[in-house]
Design an enzyme around this catalytic site. Structure first.
Site, PDB file in Angstrom:
ATOM      1  N   GLU A  50       3.195 -13.098  -0.639  1.00  0.00           N
ATOM      2  CA  GLU A  50       1.882 -13.215  -0.005  1.00  0.00           C
ATOM      3  C   GLU A  50       0.835 -13.073  -1.107  1.00  0.00           C
ATOM      4  O   GLU A  50       0.910 -12.164  -1.927  1.00  0.00           O
ATOM      5  CB  GLU A  50       1.658 -12.101   1.021  1.00  0.00           C
ATOM      6  N   ASP A  61      -8.515  -3.875   4.983  1.00  0.00           N
ATOM      7  CA  ASP A  61      -7.843  -3.404   3.773  1.00  0.00           C
ATOM      8  C   ASP A  61      -8.294  -2.008   3.375  1.00  0.00           C
ATOM      9  O   ASP A  61      -9.461  -1.654   3.513  1.00  0.00           O
ATOM     10  CB  ASP A  61      -8.122  -4.362   2.607  1.00  0.00           C
TER      11      ASP A  61
END
Length: 278
Positions: A50, A61
């Protein structure tokens, strides 16, 4: 249409083991080093890669991945350069699946049709776009599927049985189960709870289920790989990279090895889970 992701999971099924899925940020700490890291990942033991698309407002995040994105942006990384990086990787590797992960805004600005065409020709296999719910499928998900890219959706501990069919409706490639509630890198995954969650998702889909968030060690990766089709590791790799940088956040001679050494040990953990299950 069979994608590289489909092919890879079919191969792993024959081998009787789970996938190690690794996440790195495109352009962290700079484009050249980032490309070298991605090129080195398959040899180190990554089955699927990824690649994060740096964005100024990455709400899902944690601090580590946010900082990685900011380092990349500061080094001049763009979505166009991220696709160039994919092309650079594909020159030597035509089999390892690559998934771009991030937020819709940069893609929207780039232009959806142009982005999908460029991503496809660059050698991208799938997309994980964390801020597009199923209700917005016409924006990107359906055009992506039409363009031959897998659209990988996130399921979380709060995705109940009523919501799950909507989440799974246009998902392809694999389902990404977020093992904890909260941001990346904030807690550790509980293998027992994950096992039950994976079993529940599998009652609704034939797709492989990969588990991410909260996996930092080979032992944790192995424990997750025992019940899931893949273990996703991101924050731990970003932290290893960050620890190798100099005082000005620039790459050193240790940077690539810091990431690939950890990937190699995580891969051993994942592969050991196969033996334990037999």
């Amino acid at each position: 249409m069979t994608t590289r992701i489909d092919t890879r999971f079919a191969e792993l099924k024959k081998q009787g083991r789970s996938a190690l899925v690794t996440f790195v940020m495109a352009g962290d700490p700079d484009l050249a080093t980032s490309l070298d890291i991605v090129k080195a990942l398959p040899k180190a033991g990554a089955d699927i890669i990824e690649i994060g698309m740096p964005f100024t407002d990455p709400m899902a995040d944690g601090p580590s991945i946010q900082a990685a994105g900011l380092r990349a942006l500061k080094a001049g990384m763009t979505l166009k350069k991220t696709l160039e990086m994919v092309r650079g990787f594909r020159k030597d590797d035509d089999t390892t699946p690559l998934v771009l992960m991030g937020y819709y805004n940069p893609i929207y600005i780039y232009g959806v049709d142009r982005f999908l065409a460029d991503a496809r020709t660059a050698g991208v296999d799938g997309l994980i776009i964390v801020d597009l719910p199923p209700e917005e499928d016409t924006e990107l998900c359906l055009p992506a599927l039409k363009a031959g890219l897998n659209f990988i959706r996130l399921a979380t501990p709060t995705t109940d049985d009523k919501r799950l069919p909507a989440v799974l409706s246009n998902t392809s490639g694999f389902v990404y189960y977020v093992s904890i509630t909260g941001i990346t890198g904030s807690a550790s995954a509980d293998a027992k709870a994950v096992g039950a969650a994976v079993a529940r998702i599998k009652r609704h889909t034939k797709l492989p289920v990969c588990v991410g968030f909260g996996i930092r060690t080979p032992e944790a990766a192995g424990a997750i790989a025992g019940s899931a089709d893949g273990a996703v590791v991101g924050t731990a790799l970003i932290d290893a990279l960050r620890g190798s940088l100099d005082a000005d956040s620039r790459a050193t001679a240790q940077t690539i090895g810091a990431v690939t050494d950890l990937v190699a040990s995580l891969a051993q953990g994942v592969r050991a889970a196969k033996q334990a299950a037999e």
